[in-house]
Design an enzyme around this catalytic site. Structure first.
Site, PDB file in Angstrom:
ATOM      1  CB  CYS A 172      -5.612   1.647  15.016  1.00 60.33           C
ATOM      2  SG  CYS A 172      -4.915   0.408  16.131  1.00 60.33           S
ATOM      3  CG  HIS A 186     -14.153  -1.406  -2.801  1.00 56.58           C
ATOM      4  ND1 HIS A 186     -13.907  -1.865  -4.073  1.00 56.58           N
ATOM      5  CD2 HIS A 186     -15.331  -1.958  -2.420  1.00 56.58           C
ATOM      6  CE1 HIS A 186     -14.894  -2.682  -4.448  1.00 56.58           C
ATOM      7  NE2 HIS A 186     -15.772  -2.743  -3.474  1.00 56.58           N
ATOM      8  CE1 TYR A 238      -3.188  -3.111   1.052  1.00 58.99           C
ATOM      9  CE2 TYR A 238      -4.320  -1.317  -0.059  1.00 58.99           C
ATOM     10  CZ  TYR A 238      -4.284  -2.631   0.347  1.00 58.99           C
ATOM     11  OH  TYR A 238      -5.324  -3.464   0.034  1.00 58.99           O
ATOM     12  CB  CYS A 276      -2.409   2.825  16.737  1.00 57.50           C
ATOM     13  SG  CYS A 276      -3.786   3.695  17.495  1.00 57.50           S
ATOM     14  CB  CYS A 321      -4.202   1.361  21.214  1.00 59.67           C
ATOM     15  SG  CYS A 321      -4.154   0.521  19.597  1.00 59.67           S
ATOM     16  N   GLY A 373     -14.738   1.020 -16.761  1.00 61.95           N
ATOM     17  CA  GLY A 373     -13.417   0.548 -16.339  1.00 61.95           C
ATOM     18  C   GLY A 373     -13.457  -0.391 -15.156  1.00 61.95           C
ATOM     19  CB  THR A 374     -15.567  -1.933 -13.010  1.00 62.69           C
ATOM     20  OG1 THR A 374     -15.596  -2.990 -12.037  1.00 62.69           O
ATOM     21  CG2 THR A 374     -16.956  -1.762 -13.603  1.00 62.69           C
ATOM     22  CB  SER A 375     -13.115  -6.897 -14.001  1.00 66.37           C
ATOM     23  OG  SER A 375     -13.091  -6.811 -12.579  1.00 66.37           O
TER      24      SER A 375
END
Ligand code: BV8
Ligand code: ZN
Length: 270
Positions: free
Chosen positions: A138, A130, A78, A166, A169, A206-208
């Protein structure tokens, strides 16, 4: 339905039925997927993967299990995608959708994408089914917090990067996205479902159309009587349900749609 599949290069070549509907100030619903960001240089989920990620399927990486197994592998993926996003610019397809939104009072843009290119192109009230890549939360306490700057310099391929802690915590940060097997945000999904049932024109771009429950949206729209138009450079399972399939790149086709809408409105206003 046996839609005609065309590859328009001018606004005049768009299907007559679509041009007519555009002149009637329809309620428009747009669903976008990774393909709309492909011309901005962002990998789709079907692109060939490089380096460390070559042997991983994103659908296996984008899961809580993968994060528990190897948090640094997932966070590094990511982190790399954030880097790619910070280098990317909205493309002509994003710009056309932002311009279309300003022409129609009832226009809902729902995306499966976790990038912010629609917003950067000027689209507003974008519904992210999404989640968003640039937001972190966290893994333990769920608290959302700013994503620290990438811990690594520019790299050509993703590297393993230990997730930050985080602030509340000390747990591990994760991207604030919906992983496979996780529920979609209830409010966003409900508002998308409602708008898909009320629209006159559903643009599936543009989406499967294989990721659920987002892939149910075009079918909800058709069942409620909307015209379904698919924009994709390749075949998708939803093509057979479409009234029109516009085969080609969204960065080429969407500006034609926007031009046609502008002229249809002018004619309609005459
Ligand atoms: C859930 C965030 C359940 C992370 C993503 C039935 C009902 C409900 C669930 C399921 C079901 N069947 C199966 C499931 C499980 C699963 C699923 O759908 N699996 C698939 C693989 C079958 N669904 C889920 O797990 C969902 N959660 O249902 O939870 C539940 C219920 C109760 C309690 C607990 C749990 C969660 C799904 C969300 C997953 N997260 N993203 C991240 O991004 O890292 S999805 C991810 O995949 C992206 O959002 C991406 O958008 C999506 C891939 O789809 P596309 O966007 O379409 O991208 P793709 O690469 O596949 O295709 C690109 C397309 O563009 C292609 O068609 C290509 O031809 C085209 N293209 C390329 N370039 C261009 C172009 N077109 C035009 N122009 C171009 N230039
Ligand atoms: Zn925490």
């Amino acid at each position: 339905m046996h839609p005609k599949i065309i590859s328009p290069t001018t606004a005049e070549q768009l299907p007559h039925g679509l041009l007519e509907l555009l002149s009637e100030r329809p309620k428009i619903f747009v669903l976008t997927g990774a393909g709309v960001s492909a011309e901005s240089g962002l990998q789709t989920f079907r692109d060939k993967r490089t380096g460390l990620w070559a042997q991983f399927d994103p659908r296996r990486l984008a899961t809580a299990d993968a994060f528990v197994q190897d948090a640094a592998l997932v966070w590094g993926w990511y982190e790399w995608r954030r880097q790619e996003l910070l280098k990317a610019q909205p493309n002509a397809g994003h710009d056309a959708l932002a311009a279309l939104q300003s022409q129609f009072p009832s226009f809902t843009l729902v995306t499966q994408n976790v990038d912010d290119l629609h917003e950067r192109a000027g689209s507003s009230s974008v519904v992210h089914l999404h989640g968003q890549l640039l937001v972190s939360r966290c893994f333990d306490c769920g608290r959302k917090q700013p994503t620290p700057n990438p811990a690594i310099g520019h790299t050509l391929t993703p590297q393993r990067v230990q997730p930050p802690a985080c602030v509340a915590c000390g747990g591990l940060l994760r991207p604030d996205v919906v992983w496979f097997g996780e529920e979609l945000p209830a409010d966003e999904l409900e508002s998308a479902r409602k708008a898909s049932r009320e629209c006159d024109l559903f643009l599936c771009i543009g989406t499967s159309a294989e990721v659920y429950p987002a892939a149910e949206l075009p079918h909800e729209a058709i069942d409620a009587g909307a015209m379904l138009v698919v924009v994709n450079e390749k075949r998708t399972p939803v093509d057979r349900s479409a009234h029109h399939v516009l085969r080609g790149q969204s960065g080429t086709i969407l500006p034609l749609l926007e031009r046609a809408a502008r002229f249809a409105r002018l004619r309609g206003d005459l």
